[in-house]
Design an enzyme around this catalytic site. Structure first.
Site, PDB file in Angstrom:
ATOM      1  N   PRO A   9      34.802  43.484  35.012  1.00 14.26           N
ATOM      2  CA  PRO A   9      34.774  44.414  36.154  1.00 14.26           C
ATOM      3  C   PRO A   9      34.735  43.786  37.535  1.00 14.26           C
ATOM      4  O   PRO A   9      33.768  43.955  38.293  1.00 14.26           O
ATOM      5  CB  PRO A   9      33.500  45.215  35.882  1.00 14.26           C
ATOM      6  CG  PRO A   9      32.594  44.229  35.220  1.00 14.26           C
ATOM      7  CD  PRO A   9      33.500  43.397  34.338  1.00 14.26           C
ATOM      8  N   CYS A  10      35.791  43.081  37.905  1.00 13.46           N
ATOM      9  CA  CYS A  10      35.840  42.493  39.239  1.00 13.46           C
ATOM     10  C   CYS A  10      35.885  43.571  40.315  1.00 13.46           C
ATOM     11  O   CYS A  10      35.598  43.299  41.489  1.00 13.46           O
ATOM     12  CB  CYS A  10      37.031  41.541  39.366  1.00 13.46           C
ATOM     13  SG  CYS A  10      38.626  42.289  39.021  1.00 13.46           S
ATOM     14  N   HIS A  11      36.217  44.820  39.924  1.00 12.67           N
ATOM     15  CA  HIS A  11      36.222  45.922  40.897  1.00 12.67           C
ATOM     16  C   HIS A  11      34.812  46.245  41.395  1.00 12.67           C
ATOM     17  O   HIS A  11      34.662  46.921  42.414  1.00 12.67           O
ATOM     18  CB  HIS A  11      36.857  47.170  40.280  1.00 12.67           C
ATOM     19  CG  HIS A  11      36.192  47.660  39.028  1.00 12.67           C
ATOM     20  ND1 HIS A  11      36.490  47.147  37.781  1.00 12.67           N
ATOM     21  CD2 HIS A  11      35.221  48.598  38.823  1.00 12.67           C
ATOM     22  CE1 HIS A  11      35.742  47.759  36.863  1.00 12.67           C
ATOM     23  NE2 HIS A  11      34.961  48.641  37.474  1.00 12.67           N
TER      24      HIS A  11
END
Length: 206
Positions: free
Chosen positions: A175-177
């Site tokens: 989850p780099c978001h």
């Protein structure tokens, strides 16, 4: 002639990264990324696509886990997987469908944690360290970029950390978001600002 298996299709001539794809190669790639395609021999790396709320994601699954969940085009991801992970890449719906089902559940707000294992073989050692810390950021929350830099012991390496997040080969699942600039703005994202906002909204509503 030399025979090689290319994306579960028998072709002649061994594929070498950097040679470039011909029109026929691209047509073959488009055929094998179709969810309905069935190859004769199971590939080492299952390869296909997922069309969802944030557009098309290109998927690749190795024997260790999910190698790619990428916003890049199929050609780019195929070359990357071929270069860093395996020589026989092709469709295998039986290995891709569990990932697709989890993505469906995630986007509908029914899934908070992916069970699919992740294989960060494409990432550099530094990026792997950054992405592993990113995976520890809880669902529905965000963490500042400088906090990730602190956690890996490189507080001044903000640009390098940002580049590692921007090159994340397994978007959504890793989850780099959830990583945002220190000013609280959404920040940049491989899938674009609208995709990042959508992912954060999905998680905030669940």
């Amino acid at each position: 002639m030399r025979s090689v298996r290319y994306a579960a299709v028998t072709v002649f001539g061994r594929w070498k990264v950097g040679e470039g794809m011909t029109g026929g190669d691209i047509d073959a790639l488009l055929r094998v990324t179709s969810p309905t395609y069935r190859g004769e021999t199971p590939p080492d790396i299952a390869f296909g696509t997922y069309d969802g709320a944030v557009g098309r994601l290109v998927l690749a699954v190795s024997g260790k886990g999910l190698v790619a969940c990428s916003y890049d085009d199929e050609h780019t991801v195929f070359e990357r997987v071929l270069k860093y992970v395996g020589a026989f890449v092709g469709p295998d719906p039986g290995r891709l469908d569990p990932v697709r089902r989890e993505l469906d559940a995630y986007f509908s707000g029914r899934l908070r944690a992916f069970a699919t294992p992740v294989d960060l073989a494409i990432a550099t050692p530094f990026a792997r360290t950054v992405l592993q810390k990113t995976m520890a950021v809880p669902y529905g929350t965000t963490t500042a970029l400088d906090e990730i830099a602190e956690r890996i012991g490189r507080p001044r390496a903000l640009r390098a950390v940002g580049n590692a997040l921007g090159s994340n080969p397994v978007c959504v699942v890793v989850p780099c978001h959830r990583i945002v600039p220190g000013d609280g703005a959404p920040g940049e994202y491989a899938g674009g600002a609208a995709a990042k906002r959508h992912l954060l909204t999905v998680e905030s509503r669940a």
